[in-house]
Design an enzyme around this catalytic site. Structure first.
Site, PDB file in Angstrom:
ATOM      1  CB  ILE A 102      -1.024  -0.027   1.437  1.00 16.83           C
ATOM      2  CG1 ILE A 102      -2.048  -1.089   1.180  1.00 16.83           C
ATOM      3  CG2 ILE A 102      -1.685   1.332   1.281  1.00 16.83           C
ATOM      4  CD1 ILE A 102      -2.863  -1.154   2.379  1.00 16.83           C
ATOM      5  CE1 TYR A 103       5.865   1.966   0.075  1.00 17.76           C
ATOM      6  CE2 TYR A 103       4.987  -0.186  -1.189  1.00 17.76           C
ATOM      7  CZ  TYR A 103       5.961   0.407  -0.038  1.00 17.76           C
ATOM      8  OH  TYR A 103       6.846  -0.125   0.269  1.00 17.76           O
ATOM      9  N   GLY A 112      -7.120   9.987   2.825  1.00 20.22           N
ATOM     10  CA  GLY A 112      -7.619   8.850   3.338  1.00 20.22           C
ATOM     11  C   GLY A 112      -7.399   7.702   2.237  1.00 20.22           C
ATOM     12  N   GLY A 114      -4.849   5.377   1.748  1.00 24.35           N
ATOM     13  CA  GLY A 114      -4.395   4.374   2.489  1.00 24.35           C
ATOM     14  C   GLY A 114      -5.555   3.709   3.255  1.00 24.35           C
ATOM     15  CG  ASN A 141       7.216   2.660   6.738  1.00 26.09           C
ATOM     16  OD1 ASN A 141       6.777   3.701   7.437  1.00 26.09           O
ATOM     17  ND2 ASN A 141       6.893   2.209   5.658  1.00 26.09           N
ATOM     18  CE1 TYR A 148      -0.651  -1.459   6.510  1.00 22.60           C
ATOM     19  CE2 TYR A 148       1.736  -1.660   7.114  1.00 22.60           C
ATOM     20  CZ  TYR A 148       0.797  -1.378   6.391  1.00 22.60           C
ATOM     21  OH  TYR A 148       1.203  -1.125   4.949  1.00 22.60           O
TER      22      TYR A 148
END
Length: 178
Positions: A102-103, A112, A114, A141, A148
């Site tokens: 996911i970038y 919003g 991501g 990171n 997450y």
């Protein structure tokens, strides 16, 4: 003025856009903490059109693209890649889905994108009746790790990620689905 963001599932016609936004966002995120040689080697190997095409054509992988409307064109600003079955980068995780990437472009962080990708991934895994979703995230990171964790992912292991010639540690994180 807010940006109009359009999300779509990708096919072969999107290879150039994925390659472009993939290389751009990876470089924006990690160039300052890696050598130029390692970055160039990784970007050339993993984001060339032939490599992306083979990944898009894999029936066990799904790419999603985020685009913004600018004048009369759509510009890629982010993407997500998820893997099932044998497409997963780790082979021992049955009944699961991997969120491999996911970038989001720096210019569009905070819009919003991501979160939308994460919601799509979790919905997809639930629709397929999978037990859990997992991912690897670089140990340094911290923003991604927090993103997450805030969505219920917990660390359960680690693996080596090779960037060019540099062997780095990724934390493995997973979210169990109901």
């Amino acid at each position: 003025m807010s940006k109009e963001i359009i999300f779509k599932q990708c096919n072969e016609e999107d290879v150039a856009s994925i390659s472009e936004i993939g290389a751009k966002t990876f470089e924006e995120t990690f160039a300052s903490v890696n050598s130029k040689e390692d970055m160039e080697k990784y970007l050339q190997k993993d984001f060339n059109a032939e490599q992306i095409l083979s990944e898009v054509q894999n029936p066990e992988s799904i790419f999603m693209l985020a685009q913004v409307k600018e004048n009369d064109s759509l510009l890629p600003v982010g993407y997500m890649k998820v893997n099932f079955g044998s497409a997963q980068t780790e082979k021992d995780y049955d009944n699961s889905m991997e969120i491999q990437r996911i970038y989001v472009a720096k210019s569009c962080k905070g819009l919003g994108i991501g979160s939308h990708f994460m919601d799509c991934a979790l919905r997809l895994a639930e629709e397929k009746g999978l037990a859990y979703v997992w991912l690897g995230v670089w140990e340094h990171n911290y923003k991604a790790i927090k993103f997450y964790q805030d969505r219920g992912f917990v660390r359960f292991g680690e693996h080596v990620f090779v960037l060019g010639e540099d062997r780095q540690t990724d934390f493995l994180m997973k979210k169990t689905l109901d």
